[in-house]
Design an enzyme around this catalytic site. Structure first.
Site, mmCIF file in Angstrom:
data_model
loop_
_atom_site.group_PDB
_atom_site.id
_atom_site.type_symbol
_atom_site.label_atom_id
_atom_site.label_comp_id
_atom_site.label_asym_id
_atom_site.label_seq_id
_atom_site.Cartn_x
_atom_site.Cartn_y
_atom_site.Cartn_z
ATOM 1 C CG HIS A 36 -7.112 17.416 24.884
ATOM 2 N ND1 HIS A 36 -7.846 16.475 25.438
ATOM 3 C CD2 HIS A 36 -6.087 17.415 25.604
ATOM 4 C CE1 HIS A 36 -7.377 15.877 26.338
ATOM 5 N NE2 HIS A 36 -6.003 16.574 26.500
ATOM 6 C CG ASP A 55 -10.459 13.985 25.138
ATOM 7 O OD1 ASP A 55 -9.820 13.935 26.312
ATOM 8 O OD2 ASP A 55 -10.123 14.885 24.281
#
Ligand code: APR
Length: 312
Positions: free
Chosen positions: A179, A152
């Protein structure tokens, strides 16, 4: 004196598993790679293909494919990618029911063959699957970690660099939390060549980058239609595996088990950690603003719901 060879097992010889193996070979991070899949022959064929890249990339280790966990014995790091991937319209949560069964099964088999290994979990939804591996393996919390924050943060850094037209490696940024849609790309701490992005980009531009980061996985799924991202997820796991295998003590954002850090307990969540030969050697805590705390609490609520759904 004989030196012990570093052994990496990758469970799931699909898109992410093979990408991880390919990056491990090209970075030469270990002497042995074992690729495991439940589908007979799949891992064997993929491992043969991967092993034939050795003369071209200078890898001199051993790569094998198998369905037999006996061959994973005494692994140092086990990367779990086994499970279903998303299709368009699916959230990571939609995968939970099927993937929890798969992850339970592979964890039992892998853990008993490698009691001292460190697990890196990629199977989605990552924050619940890493909890599953922790519970089923019975391993200490430092030996179980989820891959999400490296990926990410790489996405966040890429979008910032593109917007500014600068080298992505000069962007430093941290994404914490789940996530999923509630992940927290920290704006205050993102810098380019040491300069805060808030000095260089408008609020509107930054908001758009944050939103795109949160949706980056879905953006790729929307284009691929038959699966999800695999190249950078594979590399992100190898970045973590390398730090563990070489005892590099990198500070990387990973899903780690929290017991009071950041005021959170009993869940795995993306936080900055030091990764070394003992796995998660330290969780690096720092003061969050009240707004960041509030945003992070949404991640905690979402992860708690996922964990509840695992039935563990
Ligand atoms: N044991 C071992 N391997 C298994 C098992 C099992 N019990 N069940 C499934 N697999 C294997 C499949 O045979 C397949 O080869 O896992 C592999 C998954 O590969 P892909 O379908 O290509 O999925 P991939 O894109 O690699 O994603 C795997 O990582 O990023 C996450 O959301 C993604 O959960 C998904 C996982």
């Amino acid at each position: 004196m004989e030196t012990k060879s570093r052994k990496l097992t990758i469970i799931g010889a699909g898109a992410v598993g093979c990408a991880a193996a390919q990056w491990a070979i090209s970075r030469n991070i270990c002497e042995e790679i074992v690729l495991v899949d439940v589908v007979e022959g799949l891992a064997v064929g993929k491992a043969l293909d991967l092993s034939q890249s050795a003369p071209l990339c200078g890898f001199s280790g051993n790569i094998i494919g198998t369905s037999d966990y006996a061959l994973t014995k005494d692994s140092d790091v086990i990367i779990v990618t086994a499970g279903l991937a998303r299709k368009p319209g699916m959230s990571r949560d939609d995968l939970l029911e099927k993937n929890v069964q798969i992850v339970k099964d592979v964890t039992q088999k892998a853990a008993q063959n490698s009691p001292n290994a460190c697990f890196i979990v990629i199977t989605n939804p990552i924050d619940a699957m890493v909890y599953t591996v922790f519970k089923v393996s019975g391993f200490p919390k430092n030996k179980v970690v989820g891959m999400a924050g490296v990926l990410d943060s790489a996405r966040y850094r890429t979008f910032i660099a593109k917007e500014l037209g600068v080298a992505p490696k000069d962007v430093s940024a941290l994404v914490m939390g789940i996530h999923g849609d509630f992940m927290l790309p920290l704006v205050r701490l993102a810098t380019v060549g040491g300069i805060p992005i808030t000095e260089l980009l408008s609020k509107e531009k930054i908001d758009a980058i944050v939103k795109r980061t949160q949706q980056a996985g879905a953006e790729i799924v929307g284009h691929l239609k038959t699966g999800s991202a695999f190249v950078t997820p594979g590399l992100s796991a190898i970045e973590m595996a390398q730090s563990i295998l070489n005892d590099e003590k990198r500070i990387l954002p990973c899903a780690a088990y929290l017991e009071g850090e950041f005021g959170i307990s009993g869940v795995f969540l993306g936080v900055p950690v030091v990764l070394g030969k003992n796995g998660v050697e330290k969780i690096v805590e720092f003061e969050l603003t009240s707004e960041e705390k509030e945003l992070l609490s949404r991640s905690v609520e979402a992860v708690k719901k996922q964990v509840e759904a695992t039935g563990l």
